[in-house]
Design an enzyme around this catalytic site. Structure first.
Site, PDB file in Angstrom:
ATOM      1  N   ASP A  90       0.859  -1.182   0.000  1.00 23.42           N
ATOM      2  CA  ASP A  90       0.000   0.000   0.000  1.00 23.42           C
ATOM      3  C   ASP A  90       0.896   1.232   0.000  1.00 23.42           C
ATOM      4  OD1 ASP A  90       0.940   0.292   2.589  1.00 23.42           O
ATOM      5  OD2 ASP A  90      -1.038   0.445   3.519  1.00 23.42           O
ATOM      6  N   ASP A 148      -4.406  -6.673   9.085  1.00 27.99           N
ATOM      7  CA  ASP A 148      -3.002  -6.522   9.410  1.00 27.99           C
ATOM      8  C   ASP A 148      -2.873  -5.681  10.670  1.00 27.99           C
ATOM      9  OD1 ASP A 148      -2.061  -3.517   8.753  1.00 27.99           O
ATOM     10  OD2 ASP A 148      -3.576  -4.126   7.308  1.00 27.99           O
ATOM     11  N   CYS A 201       6.146 -21.249  27.940  1.00 28.94           N
ATOM     12  CA  CYS A 201       6.095 -21.033  26.497  1.00 28.94           C
ATOM     13  C   CYS A 201       7.138 -21.890  25.788  1.00 28.94           C
ATOM     14  CB  CYS A 201       6.316 -19.552  26.167  1.00 28.94           C
ATOM     15  SG  CYS A 201       6.230 -19.206  24.397  1.00 28.94           S
ATOM     16  N   CYS A 235       7.881 -21.451  22.481  1.00 27.97           N
ATOM     17  CA  CYS A 235       8.336 -20.794  21.251  1.00 27.97           C
ATOM     18  C   CYS A 235       9.867 -20.711  21.258  1.00 27.97           C
ATOM     19  CB  CYS A 235       7.703 -19.417  21.091  1.00 27.97           C
ATOM     20  SG  CYS A 235       8.540 -18.059  21.950  1.00 27.97           S
ATOM     21  N   CYS A 253      11.439 -17.811  23.689  1.00 27.90           N
ATOM     22  CA  CYS A 253      11.412 -18.075  25.137  1.00 27.90           C
ATOM     23  C   CYS A 253      12.323 -19.242  25.494  1.00 27.90           C
ATOM     24  CB  CYS A 253       9.981 -18.342  25.596  1.00 27.90           C
ATOM     25  SG  CYS A 253       8.898 -16.898  25.490  1.00 27.90           S
ATOM     26  N   HIS A 303       7.700 -12.782  20.024  1.00 30.62           N
ATOM     27  CA  HIS A 303       6.974 -13.777  20.819  1.00 30.62           C
ATOM     28  C   HIS A 303       5.483 -13.429  20.871  1.00 30.62           C
ATOM     29  CE1 HIS A 303       5.388 -15.914  24.330  1.00 30.62           C
ATOM     30  NE2 HIS A 303       4.929 -14.724  24.692  1.00 30.62           N
TER      31      HIS A 303
END
Length: 669
Positions: free
Chosen positions: A352, A510, A621, A623, A626, A648
């Site tokens: 955009d 978004d 967590c 992920c 972490c 995260h």
């Protein structure tokens, strides 16, 4: 099988006995003190101690229900004792959540184990009713996990709706001044009175009534009204009662006739690109990055730290490339935007213009031809027409508002005509602006008539969810078919809200909000997959050359060496706490000493830091971030920690997006 019923009500200030030496808040802070003080007072069961109007009305209904041979359990949320069954013996006390602030409620309830006790208590019940005011609802960490076959039903005021309706299987009967006046019962006790009416309706055939409510919780309202009607307690009950006891199953309900034709098709999350990178080789113990590295080449994006991107695509604004450094623009020209972003081939890129960057200009600085050429040169998947924002003062001035509205629509027309003429490779997206539901709907109708099958709503990033909801309700009936796609620029909300938006036609959105919250504000810096937010612990770098410490030293507020000692002491204490070598109180003391030297809001931070350290969410967590950096992810300190925490947060939010998408697919299938 009979349904198992639990009602959770609140303690009351009125009690059967109120001796001058009744317990106070401080008596509950030490178990030994509490035990000694209790021995000085008469004991009562919780069910008999409270004499407030809500409790008395409720228990009268409970006794009559039990006298008919039916079963129901009562738990009481006490600001002194925590969550207790009605048969528990307690002594008179004077403590209430109603005169505590939100931070103290959260910390005190955590110390009492309110949420954990509630999670255990409700496991054996099918229907759980809550008769709690907003302050008492704040003592519970929502949303609370339940079995798939359980339902949580709240008798609560309208102000509690956003707190309650975060989760599926949560339902609410709105009760306030209107109901108290109509049913001729005091406002403080009205919830207990109305629940007693429900029990009266269930007395004759409990299994039939509770089974019906389990299948359709909205029937609660009808059972209550029918009971009151039959007992002729209302003189004017022939009037229209549609405004009484409003039943809510969603924060933003979508009636069947408003569900859009494209609902259930796409639910995609795009991440705006804003140079969000970190040094993969950063040394967290020494707080060191190699100064000679080239960040544009060396540093990595979030999608490189995870097995795959934690979003469905990237949004990049033309203005961000136009205003980039010469080195960045050269790399993009040489590599192409996708390789520069190090983004896998199967992830789309939307482009955009970046309307917020030119909001103060009379007209957008771009022409359709150059924007189309930009999209083509960079081989983007989606290209958005040129818009001009209608927000704030530009919305209030009718002449300016109308002018920007027409510019946006004319640009959309010009864009799709030239897109066809050039036979472009990207898919065109017509963006619209507006100032109310009708103006947005008319704009949508217009761009659809131009031939767009993909449209985006702009200017809503800072609007309240209620406003966006009303706009989408107006638009939904005009969505032409199931192939139509609708994007919301800059809008990310909780998943129940996004689900409602999706039902009304939104198919993609978004937002960098989950990422940015990592270093903006207090209370929402670290997010969990379950939807809980925490404050990150502020330990700014003590530097003689930059930052806050330098500024304070220059202002004569202490010597640099003092700040450095406290900074290192706080960091060391956190690491020891992480290794479970010291108690939470010792770690907190070191952190707050640095806070105090910096002039931070120590009192507000203390409760929030305590909650974070007590719960240690980074350990739960899985992920990659972490797992790799541990407690450093919750330290508010420099780009390499703060932005990783943002990565995260994006992961946590995307987990919720994927979960919602799976639920949608199940509903369709």
């Amino acid at each position: 099988m009979d349904k198992r019923i639990l009602v959770v009500t609140s303690c009351t200030g009125e009690k059967k006995q109120k001796p001058v030496n009744q317990l106070l808040l401080d008596d509950f802070k030490d178990l030994e003190v509490l035990k000694n003080r209790e021995s000085e007072l008469d004991k009562f069961t919780a069910g008999e101690l409270y004499t407030g109007s809500q409790h008395e009305a409720l228990m009268k209904g409970v006794r009559q229900y039990r006298d008919a041979g039916a079963k129901i359990d009562v738990n009481i949320l006490s600001a002194g004792y925590g969550l207790i069954p009605e048969e528990k013996e307690i002594v008179p006390y004077e403590v209430t959540f109603n005169n505590m602030d939100a931070n103290f409620i959260r910390r005190w309830a955590k110390q009492q184990g309110v949420t954990e006790d509630l999670k255990v208590r409700i496991q054996n019940y099918d229907l759980i009713f809550f008769l709690l005011g907003d302050k008492y609802l704040q003592a519970i960490e929502w949303p609370i996990s339940t079995r798939d076959d359980q339902k949580l039903i709240f008798f609560a005021g309208e102000s509690s709706k956003k707190r309650i309706l975060l989760e599926d299987r949560n339902y609410m009967l709105s009760i306030g001044e209107k109901e108290a006046k109509k049913f001729k019962f005091g406002l403080i006790g009205i919830k207990g009175f109305l629940f007693a009416q429900l029990l009266a309706a269930a007395r004759k055939n409990p299994d039939e009534v509770w089974t019906a409510i389990d299948q359709d919780p909205a029937l609660i309202r009808e059972y209550i009204l029918d009971t009151i009607n039959s007992e002729k307690q209302l003189e004017l009950f022939t009037e229209d009662n549609s405004g009484l006891l409003k039943f809510h199953s969603e924060l933003y309900p979508v009636a069947d006739h408003l569900v859009s034709k494209n609902s259930g098709k796409d639910f995609h999350f795009f991440m705006p690109e804003n140079d969000d990178r970190v040094d993969p080789n950063y040394d967290f113990l020494k707080d060191f990055s190699e100064k000679t590295r080239n960040p544009l080449v060396n540093d990595v994006y979030a999608h490189q730290l995870f097995d795959q991107p934690q979003y469905d695509g990237i949004l990049i604004s033309k203005v961000n490339i136009d205003n980039a450094t010469k080195q960045k623009r050269k790399l993009i020209e040489e590599m192409g935007i996708r390789k520069f972003l190090k983004l896998p081939e199967n992830y789309p890129i939307m482009g955009d213009c970046g309307a917020f960057s030119y909001i103060d200009q009379d007209e957008p600085p771009y022409k359709t031809e150059e924007v189309i050429q930009y999209y083509e040169d960079h081989e983007l998947n989606f290209g958005v027409s040129i818009d001009h924002l209608i927000v704030g003062p530009f919305q209030r001035d009718e002449k300016i508002r109308d002018y920007r509205y027409e510019i946006t629509l004319e640009n959309a027309k010009d864009f799709i005509i030239k897109h066809r003429e050039k036979n472009c490779g990207f898919l065109p997206v017509g963006v619209v602006q507006g100032w109310d539901p009708v103006s947005f709907r008319k704009a949508i109708e217009h761009v659809i008539s131009l031939g767009y099958t993909r449209v985006a709503l702009g200017g809503l990033a800072r609007e309240k969810s209620e406003v966006i909801y009303e706009i989408l309700k107006e638009i939904s009936p005009y969505i032409p078919n199931e192939d139509f796609r609708l994007h919301l620029f800059g809008v990310a909300r909780d998943m129940r809200t996004m689900r409602s938006f999706h039902k009304l036609g939104m198919t993609s959105f978004d937002s960098a909000s989950p990422l940015r919250r990592a270093w903006l504000g207090t209370g929402h810096n670290y997010h969990t997959v379950e939807g809980k937010h925490y404050t990150a612990i502020r330990i700014p770098e003590a530097s003689e050359t930059t930052g806050r410490v330098k500024k304070m030293v220059l202002e004569g507020k202490g010597e640099f060496s003092q700040y450095k000692v406290l900074e290192q002491k706080a960091l060391s204490a956190l690491r020891k706490f992480d290794r479970k070598e010291i108690h939470i109180d010792e770690a907190l003391k070191a952190i707050l000493e640095y806070d105090e030297m910096l002039g931070e809001n120590r009192e507000a931070h203390e409760d929030l830091y305590y909650e974070l350290l007590m719960e240690r969410p980074w350990e739960e967590c899985t992920c990659p971030i972490c797992s790799a950096i541990g407690i450093d992810v919750v330290i508010f300190r420099g780009n390499n920690r703060n932005r990783r925490r943002g990565f995260h947060n994006t992961y946590a939010y995307y987990c919720q997006v994927k979960d919602m998408r799976e639920k949608m697919m199940k509903d369709i299938g």
